[in-house]
Write a protein that holds these residues in place. Structure first.
Motif, short mmCIF file in Angstrom:
data_model
loop_
_atom_site.label_atom_id
_atom_site.label_comp_id
_atom_site.label_asym_id
_atom_site.label_seq_id
_atom_site.Cartn_x
_atom_site.Cartn_y
_atom_site.Cartn_z
N GLY A 20 45.48 44.78 50.79
CA GLY A 20 45.16 43.91 49.66
C GLY A 20 45.59 42.48 49.89
O GLY A 20 44.83 41.54 49.63
N LEU A 24 43.30 39.11 50.17
CA LEU A 24 43.51 37.96 49.29
C LEU A 24 43.69 36.67 50.09
O LEU A 24 43.27 35.60 49.66
CB LEU A 24 44.73 38.19 48.41
CG LEU A 24 44.56 39.23 47.29
CD1 LEU A 24 45.90 39.49 46.60
CD2 LEU A 24 43.53 38.77 46.27
N ARG A 50 35.75 40.63 44.41
CA ARG A 50 36.98 39.89 44.09
C ARG A 50 38.06 40.83 43.54
O ARG A 50 39.26 40.55 43.68
CB ARG A 50 36.68 38.80 43.07
CG ARG A 50 35.68 37.74 43.54
CD ARG A 50 36.26 36.81 44.62
NE ARG A 50 36.29 37.40 45.96
CZ ARG A 50 35.26 37.38 46.80
NH1 ARG A 50 34.12 36.83 46.45
NH2 ARG A 50 35.39 37.91 48.00
N LEU A 51 37.67 41.94 42.90
CA LEU A 51 38.64 42.85 42.31
C LEU A 51 39.27 43.80 43.33
O LEU A 51 40.39 44.27 43.13
CB LEU A 51 37.99 43.68 41.19
CG LEU A 51 37.72 42.96 39.87
CD1 LEU A 51 37.05 43.91 38.88
CD2 LEU A 51 39.01 42.42 39.28
N PRO A 53 40.68 43.52 46.39
CA PRO A 53 42.04 43.24 46.90
C PRO A 53 43.12 43.41 45.84
O PRO A 53 44.19 43.96 46.13
CB PRO A 53 41.93 41.77 47.35
CG PRO A 53 40.48 41.52 47.56
CD PRO A 53 39.79 42.36 46.54
N TRP A 54 42.85 42.95 44.61
CA TRP A 54 43.83 43.09 43.55
C TRP A 54 44.06 44.55 43.19
O TRP A 54 45.20 44.96 42.89
CB TRP A 54 43.38 42.31 42.31
CG TRP A 54 43.43 40.83 42.51
CD1 TRP A 54 42.36 39.98 42.67
CD2 TRP A 54 44.60 40.01 42.58
NE1 TRP A 54 42.79 38.69 42.84
CE2 TRP A 54 44.16 38.67 42.79
CE3 TRP A 54 45.97 40.27 42.50
CZ2 TRP A 54 45.06 37.61 42.90
CZ3 TRP A 54 46.86 39.21 42.63
CH2 TRP A 54 46.40 37.90 42.82
N ALA A 55 43.00 45.35 43.22
CA ALA A 55 43.13 46.78 42.95
C ALA A 55 44.00 47.45 44.00
O ALA A 55 44.85 48.31 43.68
CB ALA A 55 41.75 47.43 42.90
N GLU A 56 43.83 47.06 45.27
CA GLU A 56 44.66 47.65 46.33
C GLU A 56 46.14 47.29 46.15
O GLU A 56 47.03 48.14 46.31
CB GLU A 56 44.15 47.19 47.69
CG GLU A 56 42.80 47.76 48.06
CD GLU A 56 42.34 47.35 49.45
OE1 GLU A 56 41.38 47.95 49.95
OE2 GLU A 56 42.94 46.43 50.03
N VAL A 57 46.40 46.02 45.83
CA VAL A 57 47.78 45.60 45.62
C VAL A 57 48.39 46.34 44.43
O VAL A 57 49.54 46.82 44.48
CB VAL A 57 47.84 44.07 45.40
CG1 VAL A 57 49.25 43.65 44.94
CG2 VAL A 57 47.46 43.34 46.67
N ALA A 58 47.63 46.46 43.34
CA ALA A 58 48.15 47.14 42.14
C ALA A 58 48.43 48.61 42.42
O ALA A 58 49.48 49.15 42.02
CB ALA A 58 47.14 47.00 41.00
#
Length: 377
Positions: A20, A24, A50-51, A53-58
């Motif tokens: 993620g 980003l 766009r979502l 990478p944020w989903a992977e980090v979360a």
């Protein structure tokens, strides 16, 4: 007692966080991956890109913090994501042409191979074990460092295997092996830094009807700008649709995409290249120019390379713009005429005979086509 199931949880968390953050830091790699892996149209939207990478980090952070039922839920979500990734890479690995995804940015190999498939299989196994950990009430934060040696060794082996496959890089292929090398050469320059024109390699390509074309022979009729593309390359998927327009814009220079693969690929993935593509099924021509994905080179009508090779999406676009500017200058100075443009040879067609005594012969048209672009880089 702490459980060896903690290691698969940590493995999934670390992989998701690394992936993620890498995405980003380089959003373009997400676009390239979606294009290269042929993500279904329903999911291939700017919002989803766009979502991701944020989903992977979360998910990665949640895996480290959650326990019990919450861990089972987030692990199930991670499992679904890894299964989806596995399906995409299996499809990509089965294609007849090489596919690049860059799933971890600059970390690891961008080329989808059997190693990529096994890496994703192990990630699916790790996520499944993380679900089991959640169902058993295991949590990373709440765990104590103690447990059965054999179970910990087995889980540690799984973690190491995933780490090795994630960071694995394929060795560069040797030229002539039929597989293009990941390394690319820079244009030759002399001691003063001036571009040195070299002879066009003795290389050939296939036309859409399967006819063999010698590059040196074709370029003697008109300057040619070759754009090297691969069906599984994300940046190539963005450049490919521009080739037809470039062919019109750069007249009388002929612009051709040199595609890795057989002519049949234009009927499946690259329909926008119909009428504007040549094919290099064994990678021999690509190796002769040390071409990457994507790259471009300008062949002069005098048997010498007039510019390039240049490598990368931005470099190719800038190179085309530079050639276009030089052609505009040549037209403004009267070095090119509408007749030069109208008499540009067609793909794979035999050299046309002059229509009348006032028409320019083929060799003069070739010289005019090269005017203003012999110093392009």
């Amino acid at each position: 007692m702490p459980s060896a199931l903690l290691l698969p949880v940590v493995t999934c968390a670390v992989v998701l966080l690394v992936s993620g953050v890498a995405k980003l830091r380089a959003p373009a790699t997400v676009d390239a991956a979606f294009t290269s892996l042929d993500v279904p149209a329903a999911l291939d939207t700017p919002l989803v890109r766009r979502l991701v990478p944020w989903a992977e980090v979360a998910l990665g952070a949640w895996l480290l913090l959650a326990t019990g039922a919450a861990l089972a839920v987030v692990a199930a979500l991670a499992l679904a994501l890894f299964v989806a990734y596995l399906v995409l890479v299996v499809r990509a690995q089965r294609r007849p042409e090489p596919v690049d995804c860059g799933c971890f940015g600059a970390l690891g190999s961008a080329r989808v191979t059997r190693v990529t498939v096994w890496r994703n299989v192990l990630l699916v196994v790790s996520a499944a074990l993380a679900v089991v950990a959640g169902l058993r009430g295991v949590g990373v934060i709440a765990a104590l460092v103690d447990g059965g040696a054999l179970a910990w060794l087995a889980a540690s082996a799984l973690t190491v295997a995933v780490a090795v496959l994630v960071t694995h890089r394929d060795a560069p292929a040797e030229q002539g092996s039929g597989v293009p090398s990941s390394a690319t050469s820079e244009p030759s320059t002399d001691e003063a830094g001036e571009y040195v024109r070299e002879a066009i390699p003795r290389a050939q390509v296939l036309t859409e009807d399967g006819t063999l074309v010698l590059l040196a022979q074709e370029s003697a009729r008109a300057a040619h700008l070759l754009v090297f593309l691969s069906p599984g390359c994300g940046p190539c998927g963005r450049i490919g649709p521009l080739v037809a327009g470039w062919n019109e814009q750069l007249a009388p220079v002929v612009v051709r995409a040199v595609v890795a693969g057989q002519p049949s690929v234009v009927d499946t993935w690259l329909t926008y290249l119909q009428g504007h593509a040549w094919f290099d099924p064994h990678g021999v021509t690509r190796a002769a120019f040390s071409a990457g994905n994507p790259s471009a080179v300008l062949l002069g009508a005098d048997g010498l390379i007039a510019g390039g090779p240049v490598h990368g999406e931005e470099a190719v676009s800038a190179f085309v713009a530079e050639v276009a500017e030089q052609l505009r200058e040549a037209r403004a100075e009267g070095e090119l005429s509408s007749a030069d443009i109208a008499n540009r040879p067609e793909d794979g067609a035999a050299a046309a005979e002059p229509a009348d005594e006032g028409a320019k012969p083929a060799d003069e048209r070739a010289e005019a086509a090269e005017a203003g672009v012999t110093d392009a880089r």
